[in-house]
Design an enzyme around this catalytic site. Structure first.
Site, PDB file in Angstrom:
ATOM      1  N   GLU A 169       2.430   5.135  12.318  1.00  0.00           N
ATOM      2  CA  GLU A 169       2.180   6.521  11.912  1.00  0.00           C
ATOM      3  C   GLU A 169       2.672   7.537  12.936  1.00  0.00           C
ATOM      4  O   GLU A 169       2.839   8.709  12.608  1.00  0.00           O
ATOM      5  CB  GLU A 169       0.680   6.735  11.664  1.00  0.00           C
TER       6      GLU A 169
ATOM      7  N   TYR B 247       0.657   0.371   1.038  1.00  0.00           N
ATOM      8  CA  TYR B 247      -0.095   1.574   0.703  1.00  0.00           C
ATOM      9  C   TYR B 247       0.380   2.224  -0.602  1.00  0.00           C
ATOM     10  O   TYR B 247      -0.403   2.725  -1.380  1.00  0.00           O
ATOM     11  CB  TYR B 247       0.070   2.611   1.829  1.00  0.00           C
TER      12      TYR B 247
ATOM     13  N   HIS C 176      -7.497   0.263  -0.019  1.00  0.00           N
ATOM     14  CA  HIS C 176      -7.796   1.010   1.202  1.00  0.00           C
ATOM     15  C   HIS C 176      -8.405   2.347   0.780  1.00  0.00           C
ATOM     16  O   HIS C 176      -7.781   3.114   0.041  1.00  0.00           O
ATOM     17  CB  HIS C 176      -6.497   1.224   1.978  1.00  0.00           C
TER      18      HIS C 176
ATOM     19  N   ASP D 246      -9.483  -5.994   9.811  1.00  0.00           N
ATOM     20  CA  ASP D 246      -8.370  -5.035   9.880  1.00  0.00           C
ATOM     21  C   ASP D 246      -7.566  -5.242  11.159  1.00  0.00           C
ATOM     22  O   ASP D 246      -6.896  -4.332  11.657  1.00  0.00           O
ATOM     23  CB  ASP D 246      -8.886  -3.601   9.801  1.00  0.00           C
TER      24      ASP D 246
END
Length: 389
Positions: free
Chosen positions: A80, A140, A205, A292
């Site tokens: 990210e 995602y 998620h 995770d």
């Protein structure tokens, strides 16, 4: 990690332990394993002389089903904050040293520099090192990246693919899928799994967004999709979200997955989250824990700008699970469900994993009096053992 050629075990392995939790406490103290399966349970089992057998004496340890972690960034998560923030891959040693015998690999935010093909290669690599490893197809975004170009084909033709995930909703990093898009990918997963003889869960998620679990509520209310088809994870990232997750679990008789965050921030630790879910009346059988691990723990400001990140580890998963037992929140037999029996049921692996029983996979974790893993067997082979000095 014990080298696979550290010793030459016989074709059979006999474990002699101080106690067996299947997860229920058994009278037996011996486990006989052969061909990757448990073939006998008893006490003082008598094996005829001359049989090709290796005897493992561990009377000071208890045997439990090896743990199952359904949310692991085996290829590393992150990204990210740019290419320099990609998290590292996880090793087989990091997995097995925590008593974990089975993992499910996921992609996260980064479905560009990492792909389902990378994930499959890593999953097969872990398998070669003795870990039982599966994966979710997708990442995602919606439409999700796949191996064959189609969700149903991935489930039908790739043995390691057991579902779809992690699909991000209620998160500024998600692709903001419409309700009809969510319904389509879940139904595609369901049908593909039926054709493949798999459970085919959709692992969602859940982010910090105000919509919370509303898209999943609508899915279960407005369609014929059963509740056991979808699993929301990270439900403890906010206190309000956890309260909503409790209502969701009770309303739909659904399962929810709590993440063992190393730093819960505005949320709750997995210990506090499980404790609160139980207070709110959620049955223990409807709660699972996952790590995770090797995913990123990014921090963003109020405008969504990246500030920094940490890398998640699976040590918190085991530590918080141990605390649930040590502090009397759950007895050991019930607590084992959170990281073994319940997870096996959720994933559709309950016919072979999550229990110590004749005919089940010989996946065994040996724990000391503090519930710390000391040795891990997967399919009857020792893949981790502490070195006593």
């Amino acid at each position: 990690m014990m080298p696979r050629n550290a010793c030459t075990p016989g074709l059979m392995t006999l474990l002699r332990v101080g106690g067996i939790f299947s997860p229920d406490r058994l009278e037996a103290t011996d486990i006989l394993m052969a061909g990757g399966k448990i073939i006998a349970l008893g006490s003082d089992l008598d094996v005829p002389g001359g049989w090709p057998i290796h005897v493992e004496e561990a009377r000071h340890l208890i045997a439990v089903p090896a743990f199952i972690d359904q949310h692991v960034h085996v290829t590393g998560g992150g990204g990210e904050g740019g290419c320099g923030t990609r998290c590292p891959e996880i090793s087989a040693q990091e997995i097995a040293s925590m008593g974990i015998g089975t993992v499910v690999g996921v992609l996260g935010t980064d479905g560009i520099s990492r792909s389902p093909a990378d994930l499959l290669a890593k999953v097969r690599g872990l398998g070669a090192e003795g870990i039982c490893a599966y994966m979710y197809t997708g990442a995602y975004r919606v439409p999700p990246p796949t191996l064959t170009g189609d969700i149903q084909r991935d489930l039908a033709w790739i043995p390691e693919v057991i579902g779809l995930g992690e699909i991000a909703i209620s998160d500024h990093r998600s692709s903001q899928p419409r309700q009809d898009e969510i319904e389509r990918i879940v139904s595609d997963t369901r049908v593909g799994a039926m054709l493949a003889g798999k459970r085919g869960i959709c692992h969602f998620h859940i982010g910090d967004g105000k919509r919370g679990l509303e898209p999943l509520r609508r899915l279960l209310t407005e369609t014929e999709i059963p509740a056991d088809q979808v699993i929301p994870t990270h439900v403890n990232r906010r206190r309000e979200l956890l309260e909503e997750a409790a209502d969701y679990a009770l309303t739909f008789n659904a399962s929810v997955d709590v993440t063992a965050f190393e730093d819960a921030g505005d949320g709750l630790s997995s210990f506090d989250a499980v404790s609160r879910l139980l207070e709110l009346g959620v049955p223990p059988a409807r709660i699972t824990l996952s790590s995770d691990c090797n995913g990123s723990l990014p921090e963003f400001d109020a405008e969504g700008a990246y500030l920094g990140m940490k890398v998640a580890r699976n040590t918190t998963l085991i530590a918080d699970w141990q605390r649930l037992v040590h502090e009397g929140v759950l007895p050991l037999e019930t607590a084992l469900g959170l990281i073994s029996t319940n997870v096996a049921r959720v994933l559709g692996l309950h016919a072979s994993k999550g229990r110590l029983a004749v005919g089940f996979d010989a996946d065994v974790a040996l724990l000391d009096s503090e519930l710390q893993p000391q040795q891990t067997f997967v399919s009857g082979k020792s893949v981790f053992k502490t070195i006593k000095r």
